[in-house]
Design a protein around this motif. Structure first.
Motif, PDB file in Angstrom:
ATOM      1  N   LYS A  50     -12.675 -31.297  10.597  1.00  0.00           N
ATOM      2  CA  LYS A  50     -12.496 -29.951   9.597  1.00  0.00           C
ATOM      3  C   LYS A  50     -11.520 -29.112  10.308  1.00  0.00           C
ATOM      4  CE  LYS A  50     -15.090 -26.840   6.615  1.00  0.00           C
ATOM      5  NZ  LYS A  50     -16.373 -26.117   6.589  1.00  0.00           N
ATOM      6  N   HIS A  51     -11.874 -28.848  11.505  1.00  0.00           N
ATOM      7  CA  HIS A  51     -10.767 -27.942  12.335  1.00  0.00           C
ATOM      8  C   HIS A  51      -9.452 -28.615  12.175  1.00  0.00           C
ATOM      9  CE1 HIS A  51      -9.116 -25.288  15.296  1.00  0.00           C
ATOM     10  NE2 HIS A  51      -8.800 -26.472  16.167  1.00  0.00           N
ATOM     11  N   TYR A  85     -13.886 -35.455   6.543  1.00  0.00           N
ATOM     12  CA  TYR A  85     -12.944 -34.882   6.702  1.00  0.00           C
ATOM     13  C   TYR A  85     -11.671 -35.658   7.484  1.00  0.00           C
ATOM     14  CZ  TYR A  85     -16.362 -31.145   6.195  1.00  0.00           C
ATOM     15  OH  TYR A  85     -17.422 -30.497   5.592  1.00  0.00           O
ATOM     16  N   CYS A 143      -9.110 -28.559  22.658  1.00  0.00           N
ATOM     17  CA  CYS A 143      -9.132 -27.996  21.316  1.00  0.00           C
ATOM     18  C   CYS A 143      -8.079 -27.320  20.946  1.00  0.00           C
ATOM     19  CB  CYS A 143     -10.253 -27.272  21.101  1.00  0.00           C
ATOM     20  SG  CYS A 143     -11.936 -28.103  20.874  1.00  0.00           S
ATOM     21  N   TYR A 172     -17.315 -40.339   9.981  1.00  0.00           N
ATOM     22  CA  TYR A 172     -17.167 -38.783  10.132  1.00  0.00           C
ATOM     23  C   TYR A 172     -16.626 -38.320   8.454  1.00  0.00           C
ATOM     24  CZ  TYR A 172     -17.309 -39.187  15.080  1.00  0.00           C
ATOM     25  OH  TYR A 172     -17.884 -39.346  16.455  1.00  0.00           O
ATOM     26  N   THR A 209     -16.586 -34.644  16.152  1.00  0.00           N
ATOM     27  CA  THR A 209     -17.581 -34.198  15.202  1.00  0.00           C
ATOM     28  C   THR A 209     -17.039 -33.925  13.984  1.00  0.00           C
ATOM     29  OG1 THR A 209     -17.475 -31.837  15.689  1.00  0.00           O
ATOM     30  CG2 THR A 209     -19.038 -33.030  17.205  1.00  0.00           C
ATOM     31  N   ASN A 210     -17.648 -33.853  12.971  1.00  0.00           N
ATOM     32  CA  ASN A 210     -17.316 -33.516  11.638  1.00  0.00           C
ATOM     33  C   ASN A 210     -16.598 -32.046  11.717  1.00  0.00           C
ATOM     34  OD1 ASN A 210     -18.202 -35.809  10.088  1.00  0.00           O
ATOM     35  ND2 ASN A 210     -20.308 -34.886  10.167  1.00  0.00           N
ATOM     36  N   GLN A 211     -17.190 -31.187  12.475  1.00  0.00           N
ATOM     37  CA  GLN A 211     -16.608 -29.925  12.616  1.00  0.00           C
ATOM     38  C   GLN A 211     -15.171 -29.841  13.279  1.00  0.00           C
ATOM     39  OE1 GLN A 211     -17.879 -27.177  11.320  1.00  0.00           O
ATOM     40  NE2 GLN A 211     -15.892 -26.163  11.987  1.00  0.00           N
TER      41      GLN A 211
END
Length: 398
Positions: free
Chosen positions: A48-49, A73, A24, A71, A43-45
């Motif tokens: 988004k990140h 974003y 990350c 997904y 993931t969607n998160q």
């Protein structure tokens, strides 16, 4: 199953096929194909990140389509790289230093594993690094992989690779030989044709071990029997986005050939009511051929009625891996499938193969005058559309 942790040691700051934990903190990301063991952390998160941090994930156009269907974003943070087109990318090797901007060239090369699967050729300063992802290519086609060759005196020679991050799924003498996918598909077409002709009420169910990677079977079966293949509803949108594949699949359950069941779901067919005795199950897999003679590519399952096993692999065999290594002669190899307890065996096999290169290393290959050109980016005007890409993969699969 990939065990690769996502880091290219020669290029700190990027992550490939791993998107969690320390990955990350990477500056840019690469996805070779859409199989779950290569998508850990997506993931969607996560997307988004990426949006919030103005970072990007790069993949093939088909993989981008698959990601956008699954997904949120992804519209602004997922970018595709055309096949065989060299892209100049900026990244940061150290995210803690705001002014530390580096560059590298990246080329996507068809991997022949599943729709959208690619190998990544990374070019950094005086080093070439190849990440294969999951791959299976006909050894006779190696010479046709343009980005991995250079020309001298009107002849093509393999480029000098500092390291290959290699798909070692079947780096095992128990899988020395595997039939080509064309041979396996012929066997599947033959038994399917006979079963459907024997009784107009008969149907065929394909029990495929993975979600993607068996599309060549669907295409050839559909052509041979003039029947579309019923697929899972949640992948139909992805398949319909690939023109060369869309005409051969359907979400209509009234067809006679089905690939809509889940792995090991042994409970008949759920999309329509069919007597059990009218269903032929075909299992295209390779694991059942461990330590067996894979030249016998088909067999009836003695433990289960009306079940036909066919040796079918989307990964390179042990013999094909040896040919790949001996052809490209990398300086180093990093195994990307290395289960716990098998590390010593895998590295021993790789060392044994590399030892055969020895003094045979191509002298001409070492004469390549390679430097990274960072002042201008090669522009390719002929965009390769999804249809052309999928046709190329089918043409080259072994």
């Amino acid at each position: 199953m990939s065990t690769f942790l996502g880091f290219i040691e020669e290029i700190p700051g990027i992550s490939v096929d791993r998107f969690n934990e320390k990955n990350c903190d990477s500056s840019i990301y690469f996805l070779s194909h859409c199989h779950t063991d290569h998508m850990q952390g997506l993931t969607n998160q996560f997307f988004k990140h990426l949006q919030q941090c103005n970072r990007y994930l790069y993949c093939s156009e088909i993989s981008k389509t698959f990601l956008q269907a699954k997904y949120r974003y992804t519209d602004t943070c997922v970018k595709h790289i055309d096949i065989d087109k060299k892209e100049l990318l900026e990244y940061k090797s150290d995210m803690n230093k705001n002014d530390n901007v580096d560059v590298l060239y990246v080329t996507c090369i068809s991997a022949g594993h599943c729709p959208g699967s690619v190998m990544f050729l990374f070019e950094k300063t005086d080093k070439l690094i190849l990440y294969t992802g999951d791959f299976r290519l006909d050894p006779r086609s190696y010479k046709d992989i343009v980005p991995l060759h250079f020309q001298r005196n009107f002849n093509e020679f393999p480029r000098k690779l500092a390291q290959i991050y290699l798909d070692t799924t079947f780096l095992d003498p128990n899988y020395t030989f595997l039939p080509s996918r064309k041979e396996s598909i012929r066997a599947i077409c033959k038994v399917t044709t006979k079963w459907l002709k024997d009784n107009s009420k008969n149907i065929v169910v394909l029990e495929c071990p993975a979600l993607y990677g068996y599309e060549s079977i669907y295409i050839e079966l559909s052509k041979a029997l003039n029947e579309c293949i019923h697929i899972k509803d949640f992948v139909s949108e992805n398949y319909y986005s690939i023109p060369h594949l869309a005409r051969y699949v359907t979400n209509d359950p009234q067809t006679r050939i089905h690939a809509c069941t889940n792995k090991n779901e042994r409970s008949g067919l759920k999309c329509r009511s069919i007597p059990e005795e009218n269903i032929l199950f075909i299992v295209p897999s390779v694991l059942q051929w461990e330590k067996k003679d894979a030249s016998v590519i088909e067999e009836w399952n003695n433990a289960r009625e009306r079940t036909y096993n066919v040796c079918f692999s989307t990964h390179a065999s042990f013999d094909e891996l040896k040919k790949f290594i001996l052809y490209f002669k990398p300086e180093k190899i990093h195994p990307c499938v290395c289960p716990p307890g098998f590390e010593r065996k895998i590295y021993s096999l790789l060392n044994e193969i590399q030892s055969k290169i020895g003094k045979e290393k191509n002298v001409v290959q070492n004469c390549e005058n390679y430097t990274l050109q960072i002042l201008e980016q090669v522009e390719v005007t002929n965009k390769q559309w999804i249809k052309h890409y999928f046709h190329k993969v089918n043409k080259n699969y072994s």
